[in-house]
Design an enzyme around this catalytic site. Structure first.
Site, PDB file in Angstrom:
ATOM      1  N   ARG A  51       0.797  -1.227   0.000  1.00  0.00           N
ATOM      2  CA  ARG A  51       0.000   0.000   0.000  1.00  0.00           C
ATOM      3  C   ARG A  51       0.829   1.277   0.000  1.00  0.00           C
ATOM      4  O   ARG A  51       0.422   2.267  -0.581  1.00  0.00           O
ATOM      5  CB  ARG A  51      -0.924  -0.009   1.214  1.00  0.00           C
ATOM      6  N   LYS A 148      -0.589 -18.948   4.632  1.00  0.00           N
ATOM      7  CA  LYS A 148      -1.492 -19.400   5.680  1.00  0.00           C
ATOM      8  C   LYS A 148      -1.939 -18.199   6.501  1.00  0.00           C
ATOM      9  O   LYS A 148      -1.237 -17.190   6.472  1.00  0.00           O
ATOM     10  CB  LYS A 148      -0.817 -20.453   6.538  1.00  0.00           C
ATOM     11  N   ASP A 177       2.453 -24.446   2.583  1.00  0.00           N
ATOM     12  CA  ASP A 177       2.713 -24.895   3.952  1.00  0.00           C
ATOM     13  C   ASP A 177       4.220 -25.089   3.977  1.00  0.00           C
ATOM     14  O   ASP A 177       4.732 -26.057   3.410  1.00  0.00           O
ATOM     15  CB  ASP A 177       1.990 -26.209   4.262  1.00  0.00           C
ATOM     16  N   HIS A 178       4.919 -24.146   4.583  1.00  0.00           N
ATOM     17  CA  HIS A 178       6.374 -24.160   4.389  1.00  0.00           C
ATOM     18  C   HIS A 178       7.039 -25.391   5.008  1.00  0.00           C
ATOM     19  O   HIS A 178       8.166 -25.707   4.662  1.00  0.00           O
ATOM     20  CB  HIS A 178       7.025 -22.854   4.871  1.00  0.00           C
ATOM     21  N   LYS A 182      10.681 -28.172   3.578  1.00  0.00           N
ATOM     22  CA  LYS A 182      11.910 -28.477   4.317  1.00  0.00           C
ATOM     23  C   LYS A 182      12.596 -29.701   3.707  1.00  0.00           C
ATOM     24  O   LYS A 182      11.946 -30.675   3.348  1.00  0.00           O
ATOM     25  CB  LYS A 182      11.583 -28.724   5.791  1.00  0.00           C
ATOM     26  N   GLU A 216       8.639 -24.637  20.403  1.00  0.00           N
ATOM     27  CA  GLU A 216       9.264 -23.317  20.293  1.00  0.00           C
ATOM     28  C   GLU A 216       9.603 -22.805  21.688  1.00  0.00           C
ATOM     29  O   GLU A 216       8.910 -23.145  22.653  1.00  0.00           O
ATOM     30  CB  GLU A 216       8.294 -22.329  19.639  1.00  0.00           C
ATOM     31  N   ASP A 235      -3.288 -22.945  14.352  1.00  0.00           N
ATOM     32  CA  ASP A 235      -2.055 -22.362  13.828  1.00  0.00           C
ATOM     33  C   ASP A 235      -1.036 -23.438  13.418  1.00  0.00           C
ATOM     34  O   ASP A 235      -0.247 -23.223  12.510  1.00  0.00           O
ATOM     35  CB  ASP A 235      -1.446 -21.447  14.905  1.00  0.00           C
ATOM     36  N   HIS A 240       0.540 -27.681   9.636  1.00  0.00           N
ATOM     37  CA  HIS A 240       1.899 -28.237   9.609  1.00  0.00           C
ATOM     38  C   HIS A 240       1.986 -29.678  10.132  1.00  0.00           C
ATOM     39  O   HIS A 240       2.528 -30.559   9.476  1.00  0.00           O
ATOM     40  CB  HIS A 240       2.851 -27.363  10.429  1.00  0.00           C
ATOM     41  N   LYS A 331       4.408 -23.240  22.580  1.00  0.00           N
ATOM     42  CA  LYS A 331       5.318 -22.102  22.723  1.00  0.00           C
ATOM     43  C   LYS A 331       5.885 -22.069  24.140  1.00  0.00           C
ATOM     44  O   LYS A 331       5.320 -22.668  25.046  1.00  0.00           O
ATOM     45  CB  LYS A 331       4.550 -20.818  22.436  1.00  0.00           C
TER      46      LYS A 331
END
Ligand code: NAD
Length: 484
Positions: A51, A148, A177-178, A182, A216, A235, A240, A331
């Site tokens: 933007r 995502k 979906d990263h 991998k 994480e 999430d 994943h 997390k």
């Protein structure tokens, strides 16, 4: 090792959200690394679209800064960065308005692959698809890459699929979906389907259970408000971890072809049993010295969103009946570690008599950090003293066998973007897969909401709530330690 990098076809890649966090941290650095590896054709163009009104030079300056910050060793290679910046263009565009679209249209070239990366808030995906089409910017071969989250439940995913389908065919839509990009995830397929060794054992008869962990150390940080609307189930699990489960559980596709692979993954999702509430543990991290609790991070003391989830899942088909898949993600855990562990059954009888109990074979696929694989095997402890057994990891990591070049693994994003340009959808989710995953997820979330389920508080730096350990203990199993 001889480099086998084959340049891709000339392309124009427009990144909507080109000034955003994902573009700066992952997409642009990934493209730079492909440029560096000489995979990017000379006349390829990367068009940032966002933007903000800014000049091409302003955007090039922003890209330079992002590369210096996010590409290891970039500072030593400033000439190459400048050469890369020649490929960078910019157009100010509003997804929700008409401004900028004619400029983007004027920039299009014939005879090159046109790809459009939607790296913006999901609420804008439909607007972008619609305006790209309305302004005649795309052709039948153009591709869109969708980030995502793809919906927040089955109904919204269906609506989004339908909106995209109004303007693009399924073969033009790349839902990212990263995790699928991998290196080790693809190696999982190579190991399964390129060897005779594992496949005969890859079933309920020989596999005791499977653990998939994505841990994480960080909390939700500045993304608190966003995260609180999704939670670990939406999430991480729905996309994943579910994708990883599919690659482990699927039948061998008849060939390594996008639809053949995705057909098999879809069958796995459809074979998932509904999950009993007693097989799910949800958690929220508490406070610790110097760090806020989840509830403080999201600024809502009444939030019932989970920052941790552990669950037992069954795939009801001939291959897997009776072998549980344990999924765990969260997390503020004790380490940053993602791995898949296939835990094989023990030998039916020990011919070595009363020994310290062996844990049996395990194939561990490590996604991060230190991508690689190892196979735990039992051998004789060397030296005198009789037949003492010991477990050792058989290292199947790349560097030793394939030379140092092989240790330089491309990031998931760079591989996936190049696949978009090549027109290969194997590592992208198909619309029906995403919907099937939501169809399995929805009743679980609905159940929590109907019951007013509240996550358990867990200590930051731990492995999650105690109940997560119990989920396996009660069946005589234990989680692998979360280790970086
Ligand atoms: P961000 O907020 O940092 O960036 C958003 C970008 O969108 C900016 O470039 C902004 O200029 C642009 N934008 C906003 N409104 C616009 C409009 N009306 N028209 C045109 N452009 C507009 O977001 P982000 O973190 O880069 O995330 C982008 C997408 O990627 C989101 O869908 C997010 O869920 C997804 N994603 C992000 C990450 C991550 O690590 N950041 C990881 C996975 C997925």
């Amino acid at each position: 090792m001889v480099s086998r990098i084959i340049p891709v076809d000339p392309f124009d890649l427009t990144i909507f959200g080109g000034t955003g966090d994902l573009a700066r941290r992952k997409i642009l650095p990934g493209l730079y690394r492909r440029f560096w590896a000489e995979q990017m054709p000379e006349d390829a163009r990367i068009i940032g679209a966002a933007r903000s009104e800014m000049s091409r030079k302003d955007f090039q300056d922003m890209v330079r800064e992002a590369l210096l910050e996010f590409v290891a060793g970039a500072k030593r290679d400033t000439d190459r960065i400048e050469a890369f910046l020649d490929h960078i263009h910019y157009v100010a565009i509003d997804a929700k308005g008409e401004g900028g679209w004619p400029d983007l249209k004027a920039m299009q070239r014939d005879g090159v692959v046109r790809a459009f990366y939607f790296s913006v808030a999901p609420g804008l995906f439909g607007d972008l698809a619609e305006r790209l089409h309305a302004h005649g910017i795309t052709d039948d071969d153009s591709r869109i890459v969708v980030e995502k989250p793809f919906g927040r439940d089955l109904a919204s995913a269906r609506t989004l699929n339908a909106t995209l389908a109004e303007h693009f065919d399924e073969h033009q839509i790349y839902r990212i979906d990263h995790y699928l990009g991998k290196e080790t995830v693809q190696n999982l397929m190579a190991v399964r389907f390129g060897n005779i060794l594992f496949e005969p054992l890859w079933n309920a008869q020989y596999v005791d259970h499977i653990q998939i962990t994505v841990a994480e150390t960080v909390g939700v940080g500045g993304r608190g408000q966003y995260y609180d609307k999704s939670g670990a189930m939406r999430d991480m699990i729905q996309n994943h971890l579910m994708q990883l489960l599919c690659l482990i559980a699927m039948e061998p596709p008849h060939q390594f072809d996008p639809d053949a692979v995705r057909d098999e993954k879809l069958k796995v999702i459809r074979a998932l049993d509904p999950v009993d509430p007693s097989d799910i543990v949800r958690g929220q991290y508490g406070a610790a010295k110097g760090t806020k609790s989840y509830l403080e991070d999201v600024e809502d003391s009444g939030s019932a969103t989970e920052s941790f989830i552990a669950m037992k899942v069954h795939v009801s088909n001939w291959r897997w009946k009776g072998t549980p898949f344990y999924l765990r993600t969260g997390k503020r855990l004790r380490g940053r570690a993602s791995e898949i562990a296939i835990i094989f059954k023990k030998t039916p009888h020990s011919i070595f008599g009363e020994q310290e109990e062996q844990r049996g074979n395990a194939l561990v696929i490590r996604l991060q950090p230190n991508e690689g694989m190892n196979l735990r095997v039992t051998i004789k402890e060397p030296g005198p003293g009789g037949m003492r057994l010991v477990e050792v990891p058989l290292d199947m990591s790349f560097a030793d066998a394939l030379g140092p070049e092989a240790a330089d693994i491309p990031d998931a994003y760079e591989r996936l973007i190049m696949d978009v340009i090549r027109g290969n959808q194997t590592l992208f989710m198909r619309g029906d897969e995403v919907e099937a995953a939501w169809a399995w997820t929805d009743p679980i979330i609905d159940g929590w909401e109907a019951r007013g389920d509240r996550p358990k508080t867990y200590e930051p730096g731990s492995s999650g709530p105690e109940e997560s350990a119990m989920l396996l203990h009660r069946e005589g199993r234990r989680w692998r330690e979360i280790r970086e």
